[in-house]
Scaffold this motif. Sequence first.
Motif, PDB file in Angstrom:
ATOM      1  N   PHE A  30       1.011 -53.393  -2.614  1.00 21.43           N
ATOM      2  CA  PHE A  30       1.834 -53.298  -3.822  1.00 21.43           C
ATOM      3  C   PHE A  30       1.455 -52.067  -4.638  1.00 21.43           C
ATOM      4  O   PHE A  30       2.330 -51.331  -5.119  1.00 21.43           O
ATOM      5  CB  PHE A  30       1.659 -54.564  -4.667  1.00 21.43           C
ATOM      6  CG  PHE A  30       2.296 -54.488  -6.027  1.00 21.43           C
ATOM      7  CD1 PHE A  30       3.679 -54.555  -6.166  1.00 21.43           C
ATOM      8  CD2 PHE A  30       1.517 -54.325  -7.173  1.00 21.43           C
ATOM      9  CE1 PHE A  30       4.273 -54.465  -7.418  1.00 21.43           C
ATOM     10  CE2 PHE A  30       2.100 -54.236  -8.420  1.00 21.43           C
ATOM     11  CZ  PHE A  30       3.481 -54.311  -8.540  1.00 21.43           C
ATOM     12  N   LEU A  31       0.150 -51.821  -4.806  1.00 20.28           N
ATOM     13  CA  LEU A  31      -0.303 -50.647  -5.558  1.00 20.28           C
ATOM     14  C   LEU A  31       0.175 -49.355  -4.897  1.00 20.28           C
ATOM     15  O   LEU A  31       0.531 -48.390  -5.571  1.00 20.28           O
ATOM     16  CB  LEU A  31      -1.831 -50.630  -5.663  1.00 20.28           C
ATOM     17  CG  LEU A  31      -2.486 -51.702  -6.555  1.00 20.28           C
ATOM     18  CD1 LEU A  31      -3.990 -51.504  -6.599  1.00 20.28           C
ATOM     19  CD2 LEU A  31      -1.913 -51.689  -7.969  1.00 20.28           C
ATOM     20  N   LEU A  32       0.179 -49.362  -3.561  1.00 18.07           N
ATOM     21  CA  LEU A  32       0.670 -48.198  -2.813  1.00 18.07           C
ATOM     22  C   LEU A  32       2.159 -47.990  -3.078  1.00 18.07           C
ATOM     23  O   LEU A  32       2.628 -46.874  -3.274  1.00 18.07           O
ATOM     24  CB  LEU A  32       0.411 -48.429  -1.320  1.00 18.07           C
ATOM     25  CG  LEU A  32       0.422 -47.225  -0.383  1.00 18.07           C
ATOM     26  CD1 LEU A  32      -0.667 -46.230  -0.762  1.00 18.07           C
ATOM     27  CD2 LEU A  32       0.210 -47.688   1.056  1.00 18.07           C
TER      28      LEU A  32
ATOM     29  N   LEU B  50      -3.314 -64.423  -6.569  1.00 21.73           N
ATOM     30  CA  LEU B  50      -3.968 -63.829  -7.739  1.00 21.73           C
ATOM     31  C   LEU B  50      -5.433 -64.236  -7.836  1.00 21.73           C
ATOM     32  O   LEU B  50      -6.299 -63.424  -8.166  1.00 21.73           O
ATOM     33  CB  LEU B  50      -3.223 -64.235  -9.020  1.00 21.73           C
ATOM     34  CG  LEU B  50      -1.885 -63.547  -9.268  1.00 21.73           C
ATOM     35  CD1 LEU B  50      -1.202 -64.147 -10.481  1.00 21.73           C
ATOM     36  CD2 LEU B  50      -2.066 -62.044  -9.464  1.00 21.73           C
ATOM     37  N   ASN B  51      -5.719 -65.497  -7.550  1.00 22.45           N
ATOM     38  CA  ASN B  51      -7.103 -65.982  -7.619  1.00 22.45           C
ATOM     39  C   ASN B  51      -7.999 -65.242  -6.635  1.00 22.45           C
ATOM     40  O   ASN B  51      -9.163 -64.953  -6.934  1.00 22.45           O
ATOM     41  CB  ASN B  51      -7.160 -67.489  -7.352  1.00 22.45           C
ATOM     42  CG  ASN B  51      -6.646 -68.300  -8.529  1.00 22.45           C
ATOM     43  OD1 ASN B  51      -6.641 -67.809  -9.664  1.00 22.45           O
ATOM     44  ND2 ASN B  51      -6.216 -69.519  -8.281  1.00 22.45           N
ATOM     45  N   ASP B  52      -7.467 -64.924  -5.453  1.00 23.63           N
ATOM     46  CA  ASP B  52      -8.252 -64.175  -4.468  1.00 23.63           C
ATOM     47  C   ASP B  52      -8.550 -62.763  -4.961  1.00 23.63           C
ATOM     48  O   ASP B  52      -9.670 -62.259  -4.818  1.00 23.63           O
ATOM     49  CB  ASP B  52      -7.513 -64.120  -3.127  1.00 23.63           C
ATOM     50  CG  ASP B  52      -7.484 -65.460  -2.416  1.00 23.63           C
ATOM     51  OD1 ASP B  52      -8.372 -66.286  -2.681  1.00 23.63           O
ATOM     52  OD2 ASP B  52      -6.569 -65.683  -1.600  1.00 23.63           O
ATOM     53  N   VAL B  53      -7.543 -62.128  -5.558  1.00 28.46           N
ATOM     54  CA  VAL B  53      -7.736 -60.763  -6.086  1.00 28.46           C
ATOM     55  C   VAL B  53      -8.717 -60.786  -7.262  1.00 28.46           C
ATOM     56  O   VAL B  53      -9.614 -59.936  -7.362  1.00 28.46           O
ATOM     57  CB  VAL B  53      -6.396 -60.130  -6.525  1.00 28.46           C
ATOM     58  CG1 VAL B  53      -6.630 -58.747  -7.139  1.00 28.46           C
ATOM     59  CG2 VAL B  53      -5.439 -60.029  -5.341  1.00 28.46           C
TER      60      VAL B  53
ATOM     61  N   ALA C 123       2.023 -56.865 -13.163  1.00 28.41           N
ATOM     62  CA  ALA C 123       3.175 -56.356 -12.415  1.00 28.41           C
ATOM     63  C   ALA C 123       3.216 -56.958 -11.015  1.00 28.41           C
ATOM     64  O   ALA C 123       4.303 -57.275 -10.494  1.00 28.41           O
ATOM     65  CB  ALA C 123       3.099 -54.827 -12.331  1.00 28.41           C
ATOM     66  N   TYR C 124       2.052 -57.141 -10.418  1.00 22.01           N
ATOM     67  CA  TYR C 124       1.949 -57.746  -9.080  1.00 22.01           C
ATOM     68  C   TYR C 124       2.421 -59.200  -9.121  1.00 22.01           C
ATOM     69  O   TYR C 124       3.163 -59.650  -8.236  1.00 22.01           O
ATOM     70  CB  TYR C 124       0.502 -57.664  -8.602  1.00 22.01           C
ATOM     71  CG  TYR C 124       0.235 -58.288  -7.250  1.00 22.01           C
ATOM     72  CD1 TYR C 124       0.920 -57.866  -6.115  1.00 22.01           C
ATOM     73  CD2 TYR C 124      -0.719 -59.307  -7.107  1.00 22.01           C
ATOM     74  CE1 TYR C 124       0.671 -58.418  -4.864  1.00 22.01           C
ATOM     75  CE2 TYR C 124      -0.977 -59.872  -5.867  1.00 22.01           C
ATOM     76  CZ  TYR C 124      -0.281 -59.428  -4.754  1.00 22.01           C
ATOM     77  OH  TYR C 124      -0.538 -59.990  -3.523  1.00 22.01           O
TER      78      TYR C 124
ATOM     79  N   ILE D 286       6.702 -63.224  -7.762  1.00 22.46           N
ATOM     80  CA  ILE D 286       7.622 -64.276  -8.224  1.00 22.46           C
ATOM     81  C   ILE D 286       9.082 -63.849  -8.081  1.00 22.46           C
ATOM     82  O   ILE D 286       9.906 -64.570  -7.509  1.00 22.46           O
ATOM     83  CB  ILE D 286       7.318 -64.652  -9.696  1.00 22.46           C
ATOM     84  CG1 ILE D 286       5.928 -65.300  -9.809  1.00 22.46           C
ATOM     85  CG2 ILE D 286       8.385 -65.597 -10.248  1.00 22.46           C
ATOM     86  CD1 ILE D 286       5.453 -65.504 -11.239  1.00 22.46           C
ATOM     87  N   LYS D 287       9.380 -62.653  -8.586  1.00 24.70           N
ATOM     88  CA  LYS D 287      10.781 -62.235  -8.686  1.00 24.70           C
ATOM     89  C   LYS D 287      11.341 -61.587  -7.420  1.00 24.70           C
ATOM     90  O   LYS D 287      12.510 -61.788  -7.082  1.00 24.70           O
ATOM     91  CB  LYS D 287      10.945 -61.272  -9.868  1.00 24.70           C
ATOM     92  CG  LYS D 287      10.656 -61.934 -11.209  1.00 24.70           C
ATOM     93  CD  LYS D 287      10.659 -60.916 -12.342  1.00 24.70           C
ATOM     94  CE  LYS D 287      10.288 -61.563 -13.671  1.00 24.70           C
ATOM     95  NZ  LYS D 287      10.189 -60.577 -14.766  1.00 24.70           N
TER      96      LYS D 287
END
Length: 298
Positions: A84-86, A27-30, A7-8, A13-14
Amino acid sequence: MTTNLQAYQDYLIKEKNYSLLTVNAYLNDVLSFQEFLKINHESVALEEVVYPLIRSWIVLLVENKISNKSVNRKISSLKSYYKFLLRIKQIDVNPLLKHKSLKIPKKVQIPFSEREIENVFEVNQFSKDFEGIRNQLIIELFYTTGMRRAELINLKLSSIDFSNQTLKVLGKRNKERIIPLLLCTKSLLKEYLIVRLEKVKPSFSDVLILSKTGNKISESFVYRLINDYFSSVSLKVKKSPHVLRHSFATHLLNNGADLNSVKELLGHASLSSTQIYTHSSLNELKKVYQESHPRNQK
């Protein structure tokens, strides 16, 4: 990839309109932090993390000789993920809310001199075919507008307003700004548009700067081009589009432009970002001062 991470990715992207390169970097960092949790704290999910765990990851990165700049980038990616999760109510508190970035020593960027810029146009006899005119235009645009590399790559035909002699640039966070064009740049743009016609592909019909095969140019292509042309006139270690942007700002300040005007041209959100370019103009000012003040003539 977990549902939240998917979802992130879609969000970046969108909704954020980030490039795939930027999205992959985030994403690679996460995922790198997720791997750290898996090895050291197997029972803890990304959504359950508290700051001390992140702090222990930072310590590990520093111990592994990862630069402060790279650590800050990784933590910035992680902070973005937790925001984003928040937002989607998967967590109640961002664990990085009160985190302070690691200090990074400021590197003094040395701009090209006005002489070096002039030499690029004098030493390199740009051919009058598509590639020669395009290469000259790329250098000309960087030096006469101060735009960023990504901004130049994403210029459209619709960005040009010949009647008002301006160029519309899409900067960071999709912020638009209008940059005035010099007559010489306007003239070169018109010359380029004529030879560009032979390279146009329907899929890239509105992209201003094209490759010799009619495709959109890449960031690495632009970097190599600037490095190659300036290698013949400059011994500076770093020869990049950003150094040209730096030169644009420094030369304007050296020749009397005020800081606010340069800020607007560069597309900076605050003066503090523009002030990093003032050290060179200060050196020039000191030189003029030492040579001109009557007290120093005695």
